[in-house]
Design a protein around this motif. Structure first.
Motif, PDB file in Angstrom:
ATOM      1  N   GLY A  27      36.736  56.368 -39.941  1.00  9.17           N
ATOM      2  CA  GLY A  27      37.836  55.410 -40.045  1.00  9.17           C
ATOM      3  C   GLY A  27      38.379  55.339 -41.461  1.00  9.17           C
ATOM      4  O   GLY A  27      39.589  55.271 -41.668  1.00  9.17           O
ATOM      5  N   GLU A  30      40.745  58.126 -42.151  1.00 10.94           N
ATOM      6  CA  GLU A  30      42.018  57.989 -41.459  1.00 10.94           C
ATOM      7  C   GLU A  30      42.879  56.893 -42.086  1.00 10.94           C
ATOM      8  O   GLU A  30      44.096  57.040 -42.216  1.00 10.94           O
ATOM      9  N   GLY A  31      42.242  55.810 -42.498  1.00 11.94           N
ATOM     10  CA  GLY A  31      42.987  54.728 -43.145  1.00 11.94           C
ATOM     11  C   GLY A  31      43.517  55.153 -44.500  1.00 11.94           C
ATOM     12  O   GLY A  31      44.690  54.944 -44.830  1.00 11.94           O
ATOM     13  N   THR A 183      45.382  59.346 -36.105  1.00  8.72           N
ATOM     14  CA  THR A 183      44.120  59.034 -35.454  1.00  8.72           C
ATOM     15  C   THR A 183      44.104  59.787 -34.127  1.00  8.72           C
ATOM     16  O   THR A 183      44.902  59.495 -33.252  1.00  8.72           O
ATOM     17  N   ARG A 189      37.674  64.982 -31.388  1.00  9.46           N
ATOM     18  CA  ARG A 189      36.768  64.779 -32.519  1.00  9.46           C
ATOM     19  C   ARG A 189      35.623  65.784 -32.466  1.00  9.46           C
ATOM     20  O   ARG A 189      35.064  66.039 -31.401  1.00  9.46           O
ATOM     21  N   ASN A 253      42.727  66.710 -37.616  1.00  3.86           N
ATOM     22  CA  ASN A 253      42.462  65.301 -37.919  1.00  3.86           C
ATOM     23  C   ASN A 253      41.141  64.810 -37.345  1.00  3.86           C
ATOM     24  O   ASN A 253      40.539  63.886 -37.881  1.00  3.86           O
ATOM     25  N   GLY A 254      40.714  65.411 -36.241  1.00  2.00           N
ATOM     26  CA  GLY A 254      39.496  64.932 -35.594  1.00  2.00           C
ATOM     27  C   GLY A 254      38.224  65.573 -36.116  1.00  2.00           C
ATOM     28  O   GLY A 254      37.128  65.139 -35.771  1.00  2.00           O
TER      29      GLY A 254
ATOM     30  N   ARG B  30      32.853  51.997 -32.967  1.00  2.00           N
ATOM     31  CA  ARG B  30      34.163  51.334 -32.841  1.00  2.00           C
ATOM     32  C   ARG B  30      34.364  50.322 -33.981  1.00  2.00           C
ATOM     33  O   ARG B  30      35.398  50.321 -34.647  1.00  2.00           O
ATOM     34  N   TRP B  33      34.555  52.144 -37.357  1.00  2.00           N
ATOM     35  CA  TRP B  33      35.859  52.802 -37.523  1.00  2.00           C
ATOM     36  C   TRP B  33      36.910  51.782 -37.960  1.00  2.00           C
ATOM     37  O   TRP B  33      37.666  52.019 -38.893  1.00  2.00           O
ATOM     38  N   ARG B  34      36.901  50.626 -37.270  1.00  2.00           N
ATOM     39  CA  ARG B  34      37.905  49.592 -37.570  1.00  2.00           C
ATOM     40  C   ARG B  34      37.779  49.120 -39.027  1.00  2.00           C
ATOM     41  O   ARG B  34      38.755  49.066 -39.763  1.00  2.00           O
ATOM     42  N   TYR B  37      38.614  52.055 -41.468  1.00  2.00           N
ATOM     43  CA  TYR B  37      40.049  52.346 -41.514  1.00  2.00           C
ATOM     44  C   TYR B  37      40.748  51.353 -42.440  1.00  2.00           C
ATOM     45  O   TYR B  37      41.554  51.725 -43.287  1.00  2.00           O
TER      46      TYR B  37
END
Lengths: 369, 376
Positions: A27, A30-31, A183, A189, A253-254, B30, B33-34, B37
């Motif tokens: 994450g 990606e952010g 994403t 992935r 990306n994955g 999950r 990731w949140r 990100y």
């Protein structure tokens, strides 16, 4: 049963902990990549006083990038099909007819058309994208153009020796509208990703690391991979045939690690490198992988360090053993991996977009004002 | 081979273990990731806002406020930031030692902060040595009764309150400039707050009467909301009993405050009234137009800030784009509802505010402006 409950909750908690760590790292990349892309709004270049007729090769990743950038740079841009380039030139009377690569889909009368365009007093330039692998064909094309641009530094002297008066070296770039951080869906992935044809040098490398890869989640896309001795071991990971460009963006990306391995320039091995010249320059894919904010592990080409700093903006390998060791290292060192990936993206957005490159191209060709 | 009942049981158990582990892994992935990100977005935004500041070849002596041990947060912020901006920095821990220390090392300027507890003979003795003195008043306009008589003992006066510049000039100070406070990235920056420090809405600060009156009207709108209030004197609330479980009467370090800000989706900022009777020495009745330091600190922690409006606010943030404002309890309640329901919009404002804060509002940037005013 308090004991059973403890086991149950602790196994869930252990999974949660491990999952959180991996999710965080992925994450974060990606952010950070999304933010990096957002804070580099594409520059709006100054328009140059040149009317261009562009003739695409049918390499959509390059053609679209070129067309988008030429629209920003040139006073006027038209795009012509290779079969009708002379006819279009006669109608439009541009200052420059710019041809990408000039192979494959180009018609038999390609060179006659170029001759007719030059007779009209219109300047012609060709940018070769497959050097040195196809020098067997390009040597017959180059002398028909006013200006020759090649992405492969080693072939500049070759074209000069043929009598070409104006020869430039210029690398390709990334179409950052297409190759960008996203994403990806969960199905895209994986740990390690490679996209490309199974040229023999690639087959050797992947055979050498097949056992290493067998325990990982791997994605390989491209033709001819049944050439692998260890085909059975990697069969699950292989998606045969050509992968559409937009899907490759999702897979870059994955992936935690994207491998880039240039095809060999050794004459006769899957190529038409009649000149026998070496490959010193990097492939367009180098820029495209970096533009996705992906962590790239590439073989070393002499020119690489002019574009990216190894160890900071991407990583390199010189042998299958080094490749395997670095895959192991970077799967464990997540923070290092994701920071390198995002730095590579930032460098790409600064220096290796088609907007930047087309500006350099037009200046090289003398339209800089 | 004969499979025993026990072995079968073991295998069932290990399959169940694997299933629970996988479920945990999925949930953890999950959440991770949140959080990842968001931190990736924030950290990269911070990086993008970084601009290098010049290092000046001057020797600054900074006299610590001596309010805390070893350093109060503001001393740490100012000394830490000055260290990046000058070739030589001397920090004096005890104000009484400032004149002798200045005589010994002869700095280009001696800087005091706040200064309420600095006897005027200290700057006087330093000026007698031919060494320049400067003071930065950081609590204006709340203590102007006292600062009015102190200010004239310094060569250069800086005040965080734009409204006080004329006031100091009127009492005879020659060089007075407005210099707002800022935030210190060493304390306030985006961080991943632990789960138990997260909530939807938070207010940090003491229960001054104006705030109590406001919250008396606001809280009924937020009855079902996940809100926390941290600070002293909130037992003054009309419905204190009803909200007692959401109130923590304590003081927090900047580090903890930063985590609380970072763990909240929305942070409320409410300025003190310049005429608040609780703890105030502002007989001149000078109004306040400059935003409080908390404005910058909240924005630096990457939470959505809902602030009441001070006249000068728009000079620091673009309302609606980099920060949000309210003028009444009803408006605040409505905006809380809106931004909790529209997470993307909220995050957009937060990132814009974070970028602006990191670029323009650090202590280092303020002190760079101060050094520019002092030395050109």
């Amino acid at each position: 049963m308090p004991r059973a409950r403890t086991v149950r909750s602790s196994s869930y908690a252990a999974g949660r902990r491990d999952g959180w760590r991996e999710g965080w790292s992925i994450g974060w990349r990606e952010g950070a990549a999304a933010a990096a892309a957002a804070v580099f709004p594409p520059a709006v270049p100054e328009r140059l006083p040149v009317r261009v007729l562009y003739v695409p090769q049918g390499f959509e990743a390059i053609d679209d990038g070129m067309i988008g950038a030429l629209q920003l740079h040139a006073a006027e841009l038209h795009v012509a099909d290779p079969t009708r380039m002379a006819e279009m030139a006669a109608l439009i009377r541009p200052d420059l007819v710019l041809v990408l690569n000039g192979l494959h889909v180009f018609p038999e009368d390609h060179l006659e058309q170029v001759g007719r365009i030059r007779e009209m007093g219109i300047r012609t330039a060709i940018w070769f994208a497959d050097d040195p692998y196809v020098t067997g064909q390009t040597v017959a094309i180059a002398p028909h153009y006013d200006a020759v641009v090649t992405h492969e530094r080693s072939t500049v002297e070759l074209y000069r020796s043929l009598g070409c008066a104006e020869v430039h070296h210029l690398a390709f770039a990334a179409d950052v509208e297409r190759f960008r951080p996203v994403t990806p869906p969960a199905a895209c992935r994986c740990d390690v990703c490679f996209i490309g044809q199974a040229f023999w040098n690639r087959v050797e490398t992947f055979d050498a690391i097949a056992e290493e890869l067998a325990d990982l989640k791997v994605f390989i896309a491209g033709g001819l991979w049944e050439r692998l001795k260890n085909y059975k071991l990697l069969k699950k990971a292989i998606r045969p045939g050509w992968l559409p460009v937009d899907e490759s963006v999702l897979h870059y990306n994955g992936a935690k690690i994207v491998i880039n391995l240039h095809r060999t320039a050794a004459p006769g091995s899957d190529n038409a490198n009649a000149s026998g010249l070496p490959g010193l320059s990097v492939n367009p894919r180098t820029f495209e992988i970096a533009a996705c904010g992906a962590f790239q592990l590439t073989d070393r080409r002499e020119d690489l360090e002019s574009y990216y700093r190894p160890g900071l903006e991407l990583e390199t390998f010189g042998s299958p053993a080094e490749l395997a060791a670095k895959i192991r290292h970077y799967l464990r060192h997540e923070e290092e991996r994701r920071r390198i990936a995002v730095r590579g993206l930032a460098r790409t957005l600064r220096e290796h977009t088609y907007t930047v490159r087309v500006g350099s191209l037009l200046r090289l060709l003398g339209y800089g004002g | 081979m004969r499979v025993t009942a026990a072995a079968r049981k073991r295998s069932v158990r290990s399959r169940a273990y694997a299933g629970r582990y996988a479920a945990g892994r999925r949930d953890g992935w999950r959440d991770g990731w949140r959080d990842g990100y968001w931190m990736g977005l924030c950290e990269r935004t911070v990086r993008a806002a970084e601009t290098p500041l010049p290092v000046r070849d001057v020797h600054v002596m900074y006299v610590s406020t001596g309010k805390g041990f070893p350093y109060s947060p503001i001393d740490e912020a100012v000394a830490g930031s000055l260290g990046q901006l000058v070739t030589r920095l001397t920090v004096v821990e005890r104000k009484e030692e400032a004149p002798s220390a200045a005589a010994a090392v002869r700095p280009d300027v001696v800087l005091f902060l706040d200064g309420l507890h600095v006897p005027p003979d200290i700057p006087d003795r330093i000026r007698e040595l031919g060494i320049r003195t400067a003071i930065w008043f950081t609590d204006d306009p709340y203590y102007t009764d006292i600062t009015a008589s102190l200010a004239i003992h310094y060569d250069d006066v800086f005040t965080l309150e734009a409204n006080c510049v004329e006031f100091y000039r009127s009492v005879g100070c020659q060089r007075v400039r407005h210099l707002p406070l800022g935030f210190y990235p060493g304390h306030f920056r985006p961080q991943n707050a632990p789960a138990d420090m997260r909530c939807d809405i938070v207010f940090v600060g003491s229960g001054y009467w104006n705030r109590v009156a406001f919250f008396d009207q606001l809280l009924p709108y937020l009855a079902g909301r996940d809100i926390r209030i941290i600070g002293y004197w909130w037992e003054r609330l009309r419905d204190y009993k009803q909200f007692a479980s959401k109130i923590e009467g304590r003081w927090m370090t900047p580090q903890e405050t930063a985590l609380v800000y970072g763990g909240a989706k929305i942070v409320i900022n409410m300025h003190r009234e310049p005429d608040d009777g609780t703890f105030n020495s502002n007989r001149a009745g000078i109004g306040a137009v400059s935003p409080n330091p908390r404005t910058f600190e909240i924005a630096a922690c990457a939470s959505l800030q809902l602030t009441d409006v001070r006249n000068e606010l728009a000079a620091y943030y673009v309302p609606g784009r980099e920060i949000e404002t309210y003028a009444s309890p009803e408006e605040l309640a409505a905006k809380i509802d809106h931004y909790l329901a529209h997470a993307d919009e909220r995050r957009g404002v937060v990132l814009n505010g974070l970028y602006r804060t990191m670029r323009d509002h650090s202590y280092a940037r303020r002190l760079d402006a101060m050094l520019g005013a002092l030395f050109g």
